[in-house]
Scaffold this motif. Structure first.
Motif, PDB file in Angstrom:
ATOM      1  N   GLY A  25       0.845  -1.197   0.000  1.00  0.00           N
ATOM      2  CA  GLY A  25       0.000   0.000   0.000  1.00  0.00           C
ATOM      3  C   GLY A  25       0.880   1.247   0.000  1.00  0.00           C
ATOM      4  O   GLY A  25       0.616   2.207  -0.720  1.00  0.00           O
ATOM      5  N   ALA A  26       1.974   1.215   0.783  1.00  0.00           N
ATOM      6  CA  ALA A  26       2.911   2.340   0.824  1.00  0.00           C
ATOM      7  C   ALA A  26       3.569   2.544  -0.549  1.00  0.00           C
ATOM      8  O   ALA A  26       3.962   3.640  -0.906  1.00  0.00           O
ATOM      9  N   ARG A  27       3.671   1.459  -1.311  1.00  0.00           N
ATOM     10  CA  ARG A  27       4.255   1.546  -2.663  1.00  0.00           C
ATOM     11  C   ARG A  27       3.236   2.017  -3.695  1.00  0.00           C
ATOM     12  O   ARG A  27       3.557   2.155  -4.864  1.00  0.00           O
ATOM     13  N   GLY A  28       1.981   2.171  -3.278  1.00  0.00           N
ATOM     14  CA  GLY A  28       0.984   2.712  -4.207  1.00  0.00           C
ATOM     15  C   GLY A  28      -0.001   1.714  -4.778  1.00  0.00           C
ATOM     16  O   GLY A  28      -0.830   2.077  -5.603  1.00  0.00           O
ATOM     17  N   CYS A  29       0.077   0.436  -4.380  1.00  0.00           N
ATOM     18  CA  CYS A  29      -0.921  -0.522  -4.882  1.00  0.00           C
ATOM     19  C   CYS A  29      -2.285  -0.178  -4.279  1.00  0.00           C
ATOM     20  O   CYS A  29      -2.380   0.078  -3.086  1.00  0.00           O
ATOM     21  N   PRO A  30      -3.346  -0.209  -5.095  1.00  0.00           N
ATOM     22  CA  PRO A  30      -4.669   0.123  -4.568  1.00  0.00           C
ATOM     23  C   PRO A  30      -5.104  -0.863  -3.485  1.00  0.00           C
ATOM     24  O   PRO A  30      -4.872  -2.070  -3.611  1.00  0.00           O
ATOM     25  N   GLU A  31      -5.712  -0.348  -2.434  1.00  0.00           N
ATOM     26  CA  GLU A  31      -6.102  -1.191  -1.306  1.00  0.00           C
ATOM     27  C   GLU A  31      -7.077  -2.283  -1.722  1.00  0.00           C
ATOM     28  O   GLU A  31      -6.960  -3.436  -1.313  1.00  0.00           O
ATOM     29  N   LYS A  32      -8.035  -1.912  -2.572  1.00  0.00           N
ATOM     30  CA  LYS A  32      -9.046  -2.866  -3.022  1.00  0.00           C
ATOM     31  C   LYS A  32      -8.390  -4.064  -3.736  1.00  0.00           C
ATOM     32  O   LYS A  32      -8.764  -5.213  -3.534  1.00  0.00           O
ATOM     33  N   TRP A  33      -7.414  -3.760  -4.545  1.00  0.00           N
ATOM     34  CA  TRP A  33      -6.698  -4.790  -5.297  1.00  0.00           C
ATOM     35  C   TRP A  33      -5.932  -5.713  -4.337  1.00  0.00           C
ATOM     36  O   TRP A  33      -5.979  -6.933  -4.456  1.00  0.00           O
ATOM     37  N   LEU A  34      -5.266  -5.106  -3.349  1.00  0.00           N
ATOM     38  CA  LEU A  34      -4.505  -5.882  -2.373  1.00  0.00           C
ATOM     39  C   LEU A  34      -5.408  -6.780  -1.528  1.00  0.00           C
ATOM     40  O   LEU A  34      -5.095  -7.942  -1.284  1.00  0.00           O
ATOM     41  N   ARG A  35      -6.516  -6.220  -1.080  1.00  0.00           N
ATOM     42  CA  ARG A  35      -7.444  -6.994  -0.245  1.00  0.00           C
ATOM     43  C   ARG A  35      -7.969  -8.198  -1.017  1.00  0.00           C
ATOM     44  O   ARG A  35      -8.115  -9.288  -0.471  1.00  0.00           O
ATOM     45  N   ASN A  36      -8.263  -8.000  -2.282  1.00  0.00           N
ATOM     46  CA  ASN A  36      -8.736  -9.109  -3.117  1.00  0.00           C
ATOM     47  C   ASN A  36      -7.637 -10.163  -3.305  1.00  0.00           C
ATOM     48  O   ASN A  36      -7.879 -11.360  -3.183  1.00  0.00           O
ATOM     49  N   LEU A  37      -6.427  -9.675  -3.560  1.00  0.00           N
ATOM     50  CA  LEU A  37      -5.294 -10.572  -3.827  1.00  0.00           C
ATOM     51  C   LEU A  37      -5.113 -11.615  -2.720  1.00  0.00           C
ATOM     52  O   LEU A  37      -4.809 -12.769  -2.991  1.00  0.00           O
ATOM     53  N   TYR A  38      -5.321 -11.192  -1.485  1.00  0.00           N
ATOM     54  CA  TYR A  38      -5.082 -12.089  -0.347  1.00  0.00           C
ATOM     55  C   TYR A  38      -6.360 -12.656   0.259  1.00  0.00           C
ATOM     56  O   TYR A  38      -6.366 -13.095   1.398  1.00  0.00           O
ATOM     57  N   ARG A  39      -7.425 -12.660  -0.520  1.00  0.00           N
ATOM     58  CA  ARG A  39      -8.718 -13.094  -0.006  1.00  0.00           C
ATOM     59  C   ARG A  39      -8.735 -14.556   0.436  1.00  0.00           C
ATOM     60  O   ARG A  39      -9.604 -14.969   1.186  1.00  0.00           O
ATOM     61  N   PHE A  40      -7.800 -15.334  -0.068  1.00  0.00           N
ATOM     62  CA  PHE A  40      -7.768 -16.766   0.247  1.00  0.00           C
ATOM     63  C   PHE A  40      -7.170 -17.063   1.621  1.00  0.00           C
ATOM     64  O   PHE A  40      -7.239 -18.190   2.104  1.00  0.00           O
ATOM     65  N   ALA A  41      -6.561 -16.063   2.259  1.00  0.00           N
ATOM     66  CA  ALA A  41      -5.845 -16.297   3.515  1.00  0.00           C
ATOM     67  C   ALA A  41      -6.804 -16.473   4.699  1.00  0.00           C
ATOM     68  O   ALA A  41      -7.738 -15.695   4.844  1.00  0.00           O
ATOM     69  N   PRO A  42      -6.577 -17.483   5.547  1.00  0.00           N
ATOM     70  CA  PRO A  42      -7.415 -17.616   6.742  1.00  0.00           C
ATOM     71  C   PRO A  42      -7.230 -16.414   7.683  1.00  0.00           C
ATOM     72  O   PRO A  42      -6.127 -15.887   7.802  1.00  0.00           O
ATOM     73  N   VAL A  43      -8.311 -16.002   8.311  1.00  0.00           N
ATOM     74  CA  VAL A  43      -8.258 -14.843   9.224  1.00  0.00           C
ATOM     75  C   VAL A  43      -7.642 -15.293  10.546  1.00  0.00           C
ATOM     76  O   VAL A  43      -8.038 -16.320  11.103  1.00  0.00           O
ATOM     77  N   PRO A  44      -6.641 -14.558  11.056  1.00  0.00           N
ATOM     78  CA  PRO A  44      -5.979 -14.977  12.301  1.00  0.00           C
ATOM     79  C   PRO A  44      -6.929 -14.931  13.512  1.00  0.00           C
ATOM     80  O   PRO A  44      -7.867 -14.147  13.538  1.00  0.00           O
ATOM     81  N   ASP A  45      -6.633 -15.784  14.514  1.00  0.00           N
ATOM     82  CA  ASP A  45      -7.380 -15.732  15.769  1.00  0.00           C
ATOM     83  C   ASP A  45      -6.905 -14.546  16.599  1.00  0.00           C
ATOM     84  O   ASP A  45      -7.692 -13.913  17.288  1.00  0.00           O
ATOM     85  N   ILE A  46      -5.589 -14.300  16.554  1.00  0.00           N
ATOM     86  CA  ILE A  46      -5.050 -13.088  17.199  1.00  0.00           C
ATOM     87  C   ILE A  46      -4.002 -12.481  16.270  1.00  0.00           C
ATOM     88  O   ILE A  46      -3.157 -13.192  15.725  1.00  0.00           O
ATOM     89  N   THR A  47      -4.054 -11.154  16.112  1.00  0.00           N
ATOM     90  CA  THR A  47      -2.984 -10.443  15.410  1.00  0.00           C
ATOM     91  C   THR A  47      -2.374  -9.456  16.394  1.00  0.00           C
ATOM     92  O   THR A  47      -3.026  -8.492  16.800  1.00  0.00           O
ATOM     93  N   PHE A  48      -1.145  -9.731  16.824  1.00  0.00           N
ATOM     94  CA  PHE A  48      -0.433  -8.804  17.703  1.00  0.00           C
ATOM     95  C   PHE A  48       0.265  -7.767  16.844  1.00  0.00           C
ATOM     96  O   PHE A  48       1.032  -8.119  15.943  1.00  0.00           O
ATOM     97  N   TYR A  49      -0.004  -6.509  17.118  1.00  0.00           N
ATOM     98  CA  TYR A  49       0.672  -5.437  16.379  1.00  0.00           C
ATOM     99  C   TYR A  49       1.630  -4.741  17.334  1.00  0.00           C
ATOM    100  O   TYR A  49       1.210  -4.114  18.300  1.00  0.00           O
ATOM    101  N   PHE A  50       2.910  -4.887  17.071  1.00  0.00           N
ATOM    102  CA  PHE A  50       3.933  -4.268  17.908  1.00  0.00           C
ATOM    103  C   PHE A  50       4.224  -2.877  17.389  1.00  0.00           C
ATOM    104  O   PHE A  50       4.707  -2.699  16.283  1.00  0.00           O
ATOM    105  N   ARG A  51       3.908  -1.922  18.251  1.00  0.00           N
ATOM    106  CA  ARG A  51       4.052  -0.544  17.842  1.00  0.00           C
ATOM    107  C   ARG A  51       5.207   0.083  18.592  1.00  0.00           C
ATOM    108  O   ARG A  51       5.255   0.041  19.814  1.00  0.00           O
ATOM    109  N   ALA A  52       6.171   0.626  17.845  1.00  0.00           N
ATOM    110  CA  ALA A  52       7.274   1.360  18.466  1.00  0.00           C
ATOM    111  C   ALA A  52       7.374   2.682  17.729  1.00  0.00           C
ATOM    112  O   ALA A  52       7.150   2.727  16.526  1.00  0.00           O
ATOM    113  N   PRO A  53       7.724   3.781  18.457  1.00  0.00           N
ATOM    114  CA  PRO A  53       7.855   5.068  17.760  1.00  0.00           C
ATOM    115  C   PRO A  53       8.856   4.940  16.610  1.00  0.00           C
ATOM    116  O   PRO A  53       9.835   4.180  16.710  1.00  0.00           O
TER     117      PRO A  53
END
Lengths: 279, 227
Positions: free
Chosen positions: B108-136
């Motif tokens: 997305g940061a490279r400019g690929c449209p979000e809709k296109w990306l979301r479709n591309l990975y539609r086959f992936a199972p949805v995680p039970d937990i997604t930990f997002y590690f945020r650091a400044p």
């Protein structure tokens, strides 16, 4: 209007394949009403300006044995003799992954989704590095197959149509798309004569349709053909009888292309190098 | 191709480079491994399938935003169809170091449209937990730059033309990626963790959250179940 709607639904029934239960109308690609829709099926290619296109993209589609490559060789010679710069493209010809796909096919060690995405990578690499730059320089690009073959092959293997259309949403719309339509039975004979054999993939043997090579080929190519019939209506395919003599098909192609390019002359006799194709 | 029902569970860690996510997932994995749990660990971009193509693409700088994205998707599809899905179907706990959200943020940061990306990975199972590690941003960038002699072309996001200076380009690229992650926190149910906390404290939080959201006992060895 209601009649049209009914017709559309009937058509949908007819072309529905048992492998795909989605609600998506066959042959439909996502349409966007903005300016882009003239050039793309969905979102525009990243960093692309459609106004820079001065060339012409001509696609020749059709199953194995429909005579695509023969016609492309002849068209290239004719167009060059008329003074046009010509470039060709085709499946598995990208620098990025062309060879990798060949290897995957040879080993037959790849799942259908991965293969579909590798073909998609191959397509976009050629689109961005060969097709678009050529079109920007006013060149005529003759594409030996395009997204339609790629989508059809995956759909008959059970991958969702809507998913595939989304993958190719950034593909450039061709100026002309010809479909060389032949019966699978005719294609079988032609392909067999070429190599004295039928390849694993041409016969769709990965799909376990029949233990019999001939029937596997016929069933597989019939499924692909059904997808093409649906595409033909929705994407203005110019359908030609691929079983007609090479010279007849070539004449029809030249006439339509000449019209597109705004040239009057459609006279052509192949050089001695290509005379053998002129059966 | 849509997500099928499966008995296994999927835990994912996401975050920018230098956010500490890999260390934390490693410690979570060690904790479970020592306990004898049935698990499988998988990483983004690890299969041999596209290695030669990726290397060729990077060396010769052939990769464009769509092909960069598609090549990683092909690689992920292979891992998904051969490992992740079968293991989830076989009732395994699957731990993934980076997942499809990496593609959403980076491509997305490279400019690929979000809709296109979301479709591309539609086959992936949805995680039970997604930990997002945020650091400044400064902390994350410092961690990477101090540990690496030279940033690679695509890693630094040089293909985006943000800056001729690699560390500066890297910084700008990472900022865009972080924005992408932040936007997904709500829509994709991220569990946000503070990447600046001490390692052991962070790990304690991670273990507690994992145990509260997933019935981990199901993946424990048989002997423990009999108790």
């Amino acid at each position: 209007m209601p009649d049209q709607e009914k017709e559309r639904l009937q058509e949908r029934e007819r072309v529905a394949t048992p492998t795909d239960h989605s609600e998506i109308v066959p042959g439909r690609l996502p349409a966007i009403s903005e300016d882009e829709s003239k050039h793309f099926y969905g979102e525009p290619l990243v960093g692309f300006d459609p106004h820079e296109i001065t060339g012409t993209l001509i696609v020749i589609e059709g199953m194995d044995g429909s005579g695509r490559s023969t016609q492309i060789s002849l068209l290239q010679e004719w167009l060059e003799s008329e003074g046009f710069a010509v470039q060709t493209s085709g499946l598995r010809r990208s620098t990025l992954v062309g060879r990798d796909i060949d290897e995957l096919l040879a080993k037959n060690a790849v799942t259908r989704l991965t293969l579909a995405l590798m073909y998609c990578t191959d397509f976009f690499d050629q689109l961005e590095h060969r097709i678009v730059p050529a079109l920007k320089s006013g060149t005529i690009v003759l594409a030996d197959r395009y997204i339609f073959t790629l989508i059809a092959r995956s759909v008959v293997r059970g991958i969702n149509r809507d998913y595939l259309s989304g993958l190719y949403a950034m593909a450039l719309r061709p100026h002309l798309t010809f479909w060389l339509n032949v019966r699978p039975e005719t294609a079988f004979g032609r392909e067999f004569r070429k190599a004295q054999a039928i390849s694993y993939w041409e016969a769709g043997r990965d799909m376990s349709l029949s233990h019999d090579l001939y029937w596997s080929f016929i069933r597989y190519q019939t499924m692909i053909k059904r997808e093409f019939e649906a595409f033909a209506k929705r994407h203005d395919f110019l359908e030609l009888d691929g079983e007609a003599p090479v010279s007849t098909v070539n004449k029809l192609l030249r006439q339509r292309i000449a019209e597109q390019l705004g040239i009057r002359s459609t006279k052509y006799t192949p050089s001695s190098a290509l005379a053998h194709l002129w059966r | 191709m849509p997500n099928r029902a499966y008995p296994g569970a999927l835990i994912v860690v996401e975050g920018t480079d230098g956010s500490g996510k890999s260390t934390q997932l490693y410690l979570l994995k060690r904790w479970l491994e020592i306990g004898g749990y049935r698990l499988h660990f998988t990483e983004w971009n690890s299969s041999p399938l596209v290695k030669s193509a990726t290397r060729r693409g990077k060396q010769r700088r052939l990769l464009t935003p769509p092909t960069f994205s598609l090549l990683h998707a092909a690689d992920f599809a292979d891992r998904c169809e051969r490992q992740i899905m079968p293991l989830l179907q076989g009732d395994y706990l699957v731990l993934a170091d980076r997942y499809i959200y990496t593609a959403f943020a980076r491509d997305g940061a490279r400019g690929c449209p979000e809709k296109w990306l979301r479709n591309l990975y539609r086959f992936a199972p949805v995680p039970d937990i997604t930990f997002y590690f945020r650091a400044p941003l400064d902390v994350a960038v410092h961690r990477i730059l101090s540990g690496r002699p030279k940033l690679k072309y695509y890693e630094a996001g040089m293909d985006l033309g943000l800056s001729y200076d690699r560390p500066e380009s890297f910084r700008l690229f990472q900022a865009r990626i972080m924005d992408g992650y932040d936007k997904m926190v709500e829509s994709d149910n991220f569990v946000v963790l503070d990447g600046t906390l001490p390692v052991n404290k962070l790990q304690k939080q991670m273990r507690e959250i994992a145990a509260s959201k997933i019935d981990l006992k199901r993946f424990a060895p048989r002997a423990a179940e009999a108790e």
